[in-house]
Design an enzyme around this catalytic site. Structure first.
Site, PDB file in Angstrom:
ATOM      1  N   ASP A 117       4.075   0.930  14.964  1.00  0.00           N
ATOM      2  CA  ASP A 117       4.052   0.102  13.753  1.00  0.00           C
ATOM      3  C   ASP A 117       5.186  -0.910  13.739  1.00  0.00           C
ATOM      4  O   ASP A 117       4.983  -2.104  13.513  1.00  0.00           O
ATOM      5  CB  ASP A 117       4.174   0.980  12.502  1.00  0.00           C
ATOM      6  CG  ASP A 117       3.022   1.948  12.393  1.00  0.00           C
ATOM      7  OD1 ASP A 117       2.083   1.857  13.209  1.00  0.00           O
ATOM      8  OD2 ASP A 117       3.056   2.813  11.492  1.00  0.00           O
TER       9      ASP A 117
ATOM     10  N   LEU B 141      -1.615   0.075   6.735  1.00  0.00           N
ATOM     11  CA  LEU B 141      -1.397  -1.255   7.327  1.00  0.00           C
ATOM     12  C   LEU B 141       0.103  -1.493   7.568  1.00  0.00           C
ATOM     13  O   LEU B 141       0.543  -2.604   7.782  1.00  0.00           O
ATOM     14  CB  LEU B 141      -2.006  -2.348   6.447  1.00  0.00           C
ATOM     15  CG  LEU B 141      -3.530  -2.235   6.262  1.00  0.00           C
ATOM     16  CD1 LEU B 141      -4.049  -3.300   5.293  1.00  0.00           C
ATOM     17  CD2 LEU B 141      -4.264  -2.354   7.590  1.00  0.00           C
TER      18      LEU B 141
ATOM     19  N   ASP C 123      -0.553   7.444  20.921  1.00  0.00           N
ATOM     20  CA  ASP C 123       0.898   7.214  21.024  1.00  0.00           C
ATOM     21  C   ASP C 123       1.668   8.489  21.369  1.00  0.00           C
ATOM     22  O   ASP C 123       2.578   8.465  22.170  1.00  0.00           O
ATOM     23  CB  ASP C 123       1.465   6.532  19.760  1.00  0.00           C
ATOM     24  CG  ASP C 123       1.140   7.269  18.471  1.00  0.00           C
ATOM     25  OD1 ASP C 123       0.281   8.179  18.489  1.00  0.00           O
ATOM     26  OD2 ASP C 123       1.751   6.948  17.437  1.00  0.00           O
TER      27      ASP C 123
ATOM     28  N   SER D  65       5.484   0.053   5.294  1.00  0.00           N
ATOM     29  CA  SER D  65       6.822   0.634   5.452  1.00  0.00           C
ATOM     30  C   SER D  65       7.534   0.009   6.650  1.00  0.00           C
ATOM     31  O   SER D  65       8.701  -0.391   6.551  1.00  0.00           O
ATOM     32  CB  SER D  65       6.761   2.157   5.593  1.00  0.00           C
ATOM     33  OG  SER D  65       6.006   2.538   6.721  1.00  0.00           O
TER      34      SER D  65
HETATM   35  P1  ADP Z   1       2.066   2.300   4.798  1.00  0.00           P
HETATM   36  O1  ADP Z   1       3.176   2.080   5.758  1.00  0.00           O
HETATM   37  O2  ADP Z   1       0.815   2.802   5.447  1.00  0.00           O
HETATM   38  O3  ADP Z   1       1.798   1.122   3.918  1.00  0.00           O
HETATM   39  P2  ADP Z   1       3.864   4.284   3.748  1.00  0.00           P
HETATM   40  O4  ADP Z   1       3.657   5.413   2.821  1.00  0.00           O
HETATM   41  O5  ADP Z   1       4.395   4.571   5.107  1.00  0.00           O
HETATM   42  O6  ADP Z   1       2.494   3.483   3.818  1.00  0.00           O
HETATM   43  O7  ADP Z   1       4.898   3.243   3.070  1.00  0.00           O
HETATM   44  C1  ADP Z   1       4.671   2.735   1.798  1.00  0.00           C
HETATM   45  C2  ADP Z   1       5.983   2.623   1.045  1.00  0.00           C
HETATM   46  O8  ADP Z   1       6.807   1.550   1.571  1.00  0.00           O
HETATM   47  C3  ADP Z   1       5.799   2.237  -0.409  1.00  0.00           C
HETATM   48  O9  ADP Z   1       5.490   3.364  -1.204  1.00  0.00           O
HETATM   49  C4  ADP Z   1       7.163   1.653  -0.738  1.00  0.00           C
HETATM   50  O10 ADP Z   1       8.117   2.665  -0.959  1.00  0.00           O
HETATM   51  C5  ADP Z   1       7.535   0.919   0.537  1.00  0.00           C
HETATM   52  N1  ADP Z   1       7.069  -0.485   0.428  1.00  0.00           N
HETATM   53  C6  ADP Z   1       6.075  -1.068   1.093  1.00  0.00           C
HETATM   54  N2  ADP Z   1       5.884  -2.354   0.701  1.00  0.00           N
HETATM   55  C7  ADP Z   1       6.792  -2.606  -0.254  1.00  0.00           C
HETATM   56  C8  ADP Z   1       7.112  -3.724  -1.084  1.00  0.00           C
HETATM   57  N3  ADP Z   1       6.455  -4.885  -0.999  1.00  0.00           N
HETATM   58  N4  ADP Z   1       8.121  -3.597  -1.966  1.00  0.00           N
HETATM   59  C9  ADP Z   1       8.794  -2.447  -2.060  1.00  0.00           C
HETATM   60  N5  ADP Z   1       8.535  -1.350  -1.322  1.00  0.00           N
HETATM   61  C10 ADP Z   1       7.556  -1.412  -0.437  1.00  0.00           C
HETATM   62 MG    MG Z   2       4.095   3.571   6.949  1.00  0.00          MG
END
Ligand code: ADP
Ligand code: MG
Length: 385
Positions: free
Chosen positions: A174, A127, A37, A130
């Site tokens: 993403d 996955l 990317d 975020s």
């Molecule tokens: P990824 O995008 O790889 O899963 P990231 O670190 O970029 O990991 O994002 C994860 C963050 O997004 C979590 O720590 C939380 O703050 C937020 N998040 C993701 N899913 C949820 C959810 N179901 N409820 C609340 N916050 C969430």
């Molecule tokens: Mg992320």
């Protein structure tokens, strides 16, 4: 389930005459095209079955009230807040609040809403939870306000929220994948031009599985910056004659002119990976042997030339390939930890899941998880309760 949601709303937010609206946003997996990317190349992600559900209802309080079933912290904020600021204290709430702030900057305003997020998408596993929560929040609020905004625009605003509000320098893949996913198809996305096409998946008797190694990505960031710098160095060397070809589109024949061995190896991965993406566009519609060859070659290239696989992901690939019926496996994401994928004969999927998890635990001590995943539609409204 629906009765349950009704009760949860009653308990968390009280009773109301308004309907509860239900939206869903999937996570994503990048099938092939790793570390392309930011090198002007193309990626091939798809939206997966795991995802986040949002149940949302207007309230009369002029407040955003947010709960997530996965986090304890509750968020409450006046919906007419002039400028929503990032705050450590808000924890996970920064993700939905960040995209709301970006939407406000674009001129939208919102009355009060009660939000309840419920997810089966692992967080921090690569996955894209975020991106899912950002895109989901934007899509739901804009839909409820009857704003007709196209999905590509929503993806771009969600990326802006992640870049400028959260402070993560991610590309567009993403947010684009979770917004634009299409049932039964991979998305072939040129990250530079945003040109994209849908490619139908026909794996004839085989399934794509996600291998979540449950290992942590703490090392990732330092390596990530070094790799980016090495790619830039390679691109600059190749363009010394005044060209401005992005690294993904350079010619392997010219690599000898790059003095640094590391930069040369990174370029070897990037250029060969781009050619695998192009080959995959045809292969994925029916040539299972070629699909497997490309996936396995991608892992080897990430291991030997880009050097971002590491023990967790190499053992993952080795253990997967050792299983009966598994014809391909590779790491996905930035590297060193997180998730990978495997392609496994349909009849062998269930035994693969059990044995892989057992052997990964024996080898490395982590409780890996395996998920089946067929390409899904992107963010959408499910219904009303
Ligand atoms: P990824 O995008 O790889 O899963 P990231 O670190 O970029 O990991 O994002 C994860 C963050 O997004 C979590 O720590 C939380 O703050 C937020 N998040 C993701 N899913 C949820 C959810 N179901 N409820 C609340 N916050 C969430
Ligand atoms: Mg992320």
């Amino acid at each position: 389930m629906e009765k349950n949601i009704d009760q949860i709303f009653k308990r968390l937010f009280g009773t109301s005459n308004h309907a509860i609206h239900h939206y869903h946003c999937p996570g994503r997996l990048n099938f092939i095209g790793e570390h392309l990317d930011y090198n002007g190349g193309s990626v091939m992600p798809f939206a997966i079955e795991l995802g986040i559900d949002l149940y949302i209802r207007p309230n009369q309080e002029m407040k955003f009230r947010m709960f997530s079933s996965d986090f304890e912290k509750q968020i409450i904020l006046p919906s007419d807040t002039e400028k929503i600021q990032y705050s450590k204290d808000n924890g996970w709430g920064n993700y939905p609040l960040g995209i709301i702030e970006i939407l406000k900057q674009k001129g939208f305003s919102f009355d009060g809403y009660d939000f309840y997020f419920k997810s089966n998408l692992p967080t921090g596993a690569g996955l894209s939870s975020s991106a899912a929560i950002e895109v989901l929040t934007a899509f739901a609020l804009l839909d409820l306000a009857a704003e007709k905004i196209d999905r590509t625009q929503i993806a771009l605003w969600a990326k802006e929220a992640e870049n400028n509000f959260i402070g993560v320098a991610c590309g567009i893949m993403d947010q684009f994948a979770v917004a634009m996913g299409k049932n039964g198809h991979l998305i072939c996305l040129n990250c530079e031009t945003m040109d994209y096409s849908y490619v139908p998946v026909n794996l004839d008797g085989y399934s794509i599985l996600i291998l979540n190694t449950k290992t942590s990505r703490s090392l990732e960031h330092s390596y990530f910056n070094t790799r980016r710098a090495e790619c830039e160095e390679a691109e600059n060397e190749l363009n010394k004659n005044g060209n401005s070809t992005r690294l993904a589109h350079a010619d392997l024949k010219h690599l000898d002119i790059i003095p640094s061995e590391n930069a040369r190896k990174r370029a070897q991965h990037v250029i060969s990976e781009q050619s695998r993406v192009i080959a995959m566009k045809d292969a994925i519609s029916g040539d299972i042997d070629l699909v497997a060859g490309l996936i396995n070659a991608s892992h080897l290239s990430l291991k030997n030339d880009f050097e971002v696989t590491g023990e967790y992901l190499d053992r993952m690939q080795e253990i997967a390939l050792r299983q009966d019926g598994c014809i391909a496996s590779r790491m996905t994401g930035a590297g060193f930890a997180g998730c990978g994928l495997a392609i496994v004969e349909n009849e062998k999927v269930s035994s693969f899941k059990n044995v892989f998890v057992e052997q990964y635990k024996d080898a490395l001590g982590f409780d890996a998880e395996v998920y089946t995943c067929n390409p899904q539609n992107g963010v959408h409204k499910v219904g009303e309760i």
